[in-house]
Design a protein around this motif. Structure first.
Motif, PDB file in Angstrom:
ATOM      1  N   ARG A   1     -29.065 -62.334 -35.375  1.00 41.38           N
ATOM      2  CA  ARG A   1     -28.600 -61.136 -36.092  1.00 41.38           C
ATOM      3  C   ARG A   1     -27.554 -61.504 -37.146  1.00 41.38           C
ATOM      4  O   ARG A   1     -27.525 -60.906 -38.235  1.00 41.38           O
ATOM      5  CB  ARG A   1     -28.028 -60.132 -35.094  1.00 41.38           C
ATOM      6  CG  ARG A   1     -29.099 -59.495 -34.204  1.00 41.38           C
ATOM      7  CD  ARG A   1     -28.495 -58.626 -33.122  1.00 41.38           C
ATOM      8  NE  ARG A   1     -29.520 -58.010 -32.281  1.00 41.38           N
ATOM      9  CZ  ARG A   1     -29.269 -57.350 -31.157  1.00 41.38           C
ATOM     10  NH1 ARG A   1     -28.012 -57.194 -30.743  1.00 41.38           N
ATOM     11  NH2 ARG A   1     -30.261 -56.825 -30.461  1.00 41.38           N
ATOM     12  N   LEU A   2     -26.698 -62.458 -36.835  1.00 41.71           N
ATOM     13  CA  LEU A   2     -25.705 -62.906 -37.817  1.00 41.71           C
ATOM     14  C   LEU A   2     -26.379 -63.494 -39.050  1.00 41.71           C
ATOM     15  O   LEU A   2     -25.913 -63.296 -40.180  1.00 41.71           O
ATOM     16  CB  LEU A   2     -24.781 -63.949 -37.187  1.00 41.71           C
ATOM     17  CG  LEU A   2     -23.766 -63.450 -36.157  1.00 41.71           C
ATOM     18  CD1 LEU A   2     -23.056 -64.626 -35.485  1.00 41.71           C
ATOM     19  CD2 LEU A   2     -22.744 -62.527 -36.804  1.00 41.71           C
ATOM     20  N   ARG A   3     -27.470 -64.216 -38.846  1.00 34.91           N
ATOM     21  CA  ARG A   3     -28.180 -64.825 -39.976  1.00 34.91           C
ATOM     22  C   ARG A   3     -28.812 -63.778 -40.886  1.00 34.91           C
ATOM     23  O   ARG A   3     -29.091 -64.062 -42.048  1.00 34.91           O
ATOM     24  CB  ARG A   3     -29.261 -65.789 -39.459  1.00 34.91           C
ATOM     25  CG  ARG A   3     -28.692 -67.043 -38.823  1.00 34.91           C
ATOM     26  CD  ARG A   3     -29.785 -67.935 -38.288  1.00 34.91           C
ATOM     27  NE  ARG A   3     -29.200 -69.032 -37.512  1.00 34.91           N
ATOM     28  CZ  ARG A   3     -29.759 -69.575 -36.433  1.00 34.91           C
ATOM     29  NH1 ARG A   3     -30.934 -69.133 -36.013  1.00 34.91           N
ATOM     30  NH2 ARG A   3     -29.161 -70.549 -35.787  1.00 34.91           N
ATOM     31  N   GLU A   4     -29.035 -62.594 -40.364  1.00 39.63           N
ATOM     32  CA  GLU A   4     -29.620 -61.526 -41.177  1.00 39.63           C
ATOM     33  C   GLU A   4     -28.573 -60.785 -41.991  1.00 39.63           C
ATOM     34  O   GLU A   4     -28.919 -60.008 -42.883  1.00 39.63           O
ATOM     35  CB  GLU A   4     -30.366 -60.543 -40.266  1.00 39.63           C
ATOM     36  CG  GLU A   4     -31.580 -61.156 -39.572  1.00 39.63           C
ATOM     37  CD  GLU A   4     -32.174 -60.248 -38.500  1.00 39.63           C
ATOM     38  OE1 GLU A   4     -31.580 -59.164 -38.254  1.00 39.63           O
ATOM     39  OE2 GLU A   4     -33.203 -60.617 -37.909  1.00 39.63           O
ATOM     40  N   MET A   5     -27.285 -61.019 -41.689  1.00 40.10           N
ATOM     41  CA  MET A   5     -26.204 -60.389 -42.430  1.00 40.10           C
ATOM     42  C   MET A   5     -25.891 -61.200 -43.680  1.00 40.10           C
ATOM     43  O   MET A   5     -26.259 -62.374 -43.790  1.00 40.10           O
ATOM     44  CB  MET A   5     -24.952 -60.279 -41.545  1.00 40.10           C
ATOM     45  CG  MET A   5     -25.158 -59.440 -40.306  1.00 40.10           C
ATOM     46  SD  MET A   5     -23.707 -59.435 -39.207  1.00 40.10           S
ATOM     47  CE  MET A   5     -22.519 -58.553 -40.232  1.00 40.10           C
ATOM     48  N   GLU A   6     -25.237 -60.588 -44.625  1.00 39.03           N
ATOM     49  CA  GLU A   6     -24.869 -61.269 -45.866  1.00 39.03           C
ATOM     50  C   GLU A   6     -23.544 -62.008 -45.657  1.00 39.03           C
ATOM     51  O   GLU A   6     -22.468 -61.523 -46.025  1.00 39.03           O
ATOM     52  CB  GLU A   6     -24.768 -60.266 -47.017  1.00 39.03           C
ATOM     53  CG  GLU A   6     -26.105 -59.623 -47.378  1.00 39.03           C
ATOM     54  CD  GLU A   6     -25.988 -58.687 -48.563  1.00 39.03           C
ATOM     55  OE1 GLU A   6     -24.884 -58.567 -49.124  1.00 39.03           O
ATOM     56  OE2 GLU A   6     -27.000 -58.066 -48.913  1.00 39.03           O
ATOM     57  N   LEU A   7     -23.632 -63.184 -45.077  1.00 39.85           N
ATOM     58  CA  LEU A   7     -22.454 -63.979 -44.776  1.00 39.85           C
ATOM     59  C   LEU A   7     -22.315 -65.123 -45.771  1.00 39.85           C
ATOM     60  O   LEU A   7     -23.308 -65.606 -46.329  1.00 39.85           O
ATOM     61  CB  LEU A   7     -22.546 -64.556 -43.355  1.00 39.85           C
ATOM     62  CG  LEU A   7     -22.679 -63.540 -42.213  1.00 39.85           C
ATOM     63  CD1 LEU A   7     -22.822 -64.266 -40.890  1.00 39.85           C
ATOM     64  CD2 LEU A   7     -21.470 -62.603 -42.191  1.00 39.85           C
ATOM     65  N   LEU A   8     -21.087 -65.584 -45.969  1.00 43.72           N
ATOM     66  CA  LEU A   8     -20.870 -66.748 -46.829  1.00 43.72           C
ATOM     67  C   LEU A   8     -21.484 -67.993 -46.217  1.00 43.72           C
ATOM     68  O   LEU A   8     -22.022 -68.844 -46.922  1.00 43.72           O
ATOM     69  CB  LEU A   8     -19.361 -66.961 -47.049  1.00 43.72           C
ATOM     70  CG  LEU A   8     -18.622 -65.871 -47.832  1.00 43.72           C
ATOM     71  CD1 LEU A   8     -17.128 -66.157 -47.847  1.00 43.72           C
ATOM     72  CD2 LEU A   8     -19.161 -65.769 -49.254  1.00 43.72           C
ATOM     73  N   LYS A   9     -21.412 -68.115 -44.894  1.00 46.67           N
ATOM     74  CA  LYS A   9     -21.941 -69.296 -44.202  1.00 46.67           C
ATOM     75  C   LYS A   9     -22.644 -68.836 -42.932  1.00 46.67           C
ATOM     76  O   LYS A   9     -22.037 -68.721 -41.873  1.00 46.67           O
ATOM     77  CB  LYS A   9     -20.794 -70.265 -43.873  1.00 46.67           C
ATOM     78  CG  LYS A   9     -21.190 -71.453 -43.017  1.00 46.67           C
ATOM     79  CD  LYS A   9     -22.171 -72.364 -43.744  1.00 46.67           C
ATOM     80  CE  LYS A   9     -22.350 -73.672 -42.964  1.00 46.67           C
ATOM     81  NZ  LYS A   9     -22.998 -73.457 -41.649  1.00 46.67           N
ATOM     82  N   PRO A  10     -23.945 -68.546 -43.026  1.00 48.84           N
ATOM     83  CA  PRO A  10     -24.686 -68.167 -41.816  1.00 48.84           C
ATOM     84  C   PRO A  10     -24.649 -69.308 -40.801  1.00 48.84           C
ATOM     85  O   PRO A  10     -24.697 -70.482 -41.166  1.00 48.84           O
ATOM     86  CB  PRO A  10     -26.112 -67.932 -42.329  1.00 48.84           C
ATOM     87  CG  PRO A  10     -25.963 -67.694 -43.803  1.00 48.84           C
ATOM     88  CD  PRO A  10     -24.797 -68.523 -44.225  1.00 48.84           C
ATOM     89  N   PRO A  11     -24.579 -68.987 -39.527  1.00 51.15           N
ATOM     90  CA  PRO A  11     -24.476 -70.039 -38.513  1.00 51.15           C
ATOM     91  C   PRO A  11     -25.781 -70.790 -38.313  1.00 51.15           C
ATOM     92  O   PRO A  11     -26.870 -70.220 -38.400  1.00 51.15           O
ATOM     93  CB  PRO A  11     -24.085 -69.274 -37.240  1.00 51.15           C
ATOM     94  CG  PRO A  11     -24.594 -67.885 -37.473  1.00 51.15           C
ATOM     95  CD  PRO A  11     -24.486 -67.637 -38.954  1.00 51.15           C
TER      96      PRO A  11
END
Length: 290
Positions: free
Chosen positions: A229-239
């Motif tokens: 789910r975190l990878r689907e968010m617009e993050l600076l550095k997806p885990p």
């Protein structure tokens, strides 16, 4: 070790803890069978470097690693001469000759294997068969890429003062890139290419269970699901997978058997490494872990 098929390579990799999908196993098998370098691109944390480590262990070959960085040059990657020892050698020759010195013979004696300091690329040619990992080639510059071409073409390099060094058995070369810049076509043409994706949910759960035997299936599933789910968010550095492992280990170290909002808030720094990402995720943590 002789590998007969992609399926056999996948089994060998699994035996050393690397869970390869069909695409990765096929790419690795073809690199071995065709004697071609394997160029792996993908987001950080997708298992590119781990693939080279796994191949070396599965095949029973030594691993030689060149970590690329901005400004890397031949002296750091290939060889350099041991100048202090060369100077001592000259002084010993002078002393032995009572001040007289055959300049030609002395110069010839300086550029021998005795004074040659092998860096990773030269060491790979001298050690082969081996696995040569050229890690994060996208961090190097165009000139360094051009320098690699002879090695990839001929499994050999030329040292002006010494001559040609050629591998008796070509090393298995794995190049990785996080695609921070485009690598030149001349380098890519010499390689087999594979793009690595993050593992699907089932495979990531299996990786967590394999790498952390004490991790229960429920917690492994919760961590993997939250990371996806975190990878689907617009993050600076997806885990990546490494962060999944860090998160699971942090939870276990704190004696937690469940990933709820409270546990997630305490350990979020194990999986996210930018303050902006932490702020964005903390605001949605209850929904993320629901």
């Amino acid at each position: 070790m002789t590998v007969e098929s992609p399926e056999k390579l996948a089994e060998a990799l699994e035996s050393v803890g690397y869970l390869a999908d069909d695409g990765i196993a096929t790419a690795g098998f073809l690199a071995l069978r065709l004697g071609r370098p394997l160029f792996c691109e993908g987001e950080p944390g997708t298992g590119k470097t781990s693939l080279a480590l796994g191949l070396a262990e599965a095949l029973g070959l030594p691993l030689i690693r060149l970590q690329c960085h901005e400004g890397i040059d031949a002296a750091q990657a290939l060889y350099e001469w041991d100048f202090p020892r060369q100077l001592l050698h000259l002084r010993a020759l002078e002393a032995a000759g009572d001040g007289g010195l055959d300049v030609g013979a002395a110069e010839q004696s300086l550029y021998t294997e005795r004074f040659l300091l092998s860096r990773p690329l030269l060491k790979a040619l001298q050690t082969a068969p081996c696995v040569l990992l050229v890690d994060e080639i996208d961090r190097a510059d165009d000139e360094f890429e051009a320098f690699l071409l002879q090695l990839l073409d001929e499994n050999a390099v030329t040292i002006p003062e010494f001559g040609e060094v050629r591998a008796e058995h070509p090393p298995l070369v794995v190049l990785t890139s996080n695609r921070t810049r485009e690598v030149h076509d001349a380098l890519k043409r010499r390689c087999l290419y594979h793009w690595l994706e993050h593992p699907d949910l089932g495979r990531e759960i299996e990786i967590l269970r394999r790498k952390i035997p004490d991790l229960g299936e429920g917690l492994a599933s919760q961590v993997a699901t939250a990371v996806h789910r975190l990878r689907e968010m617009e993050l600076l550095k997806p885990p990546g997978v490494a962060e999944s492992l860090d998160w699971a280990q942090a939870l276990l170290a704190l004696g937690m058997s469940e990933l709820d909002a409270a546990a997630g808030a305490r350990t979020l720094g194990s999986v996210l490494k930018y303050s902006e990402d932490l702020d964005r995720v903390r605001a949605k943590l209850d929904k993320l872990l629901a």
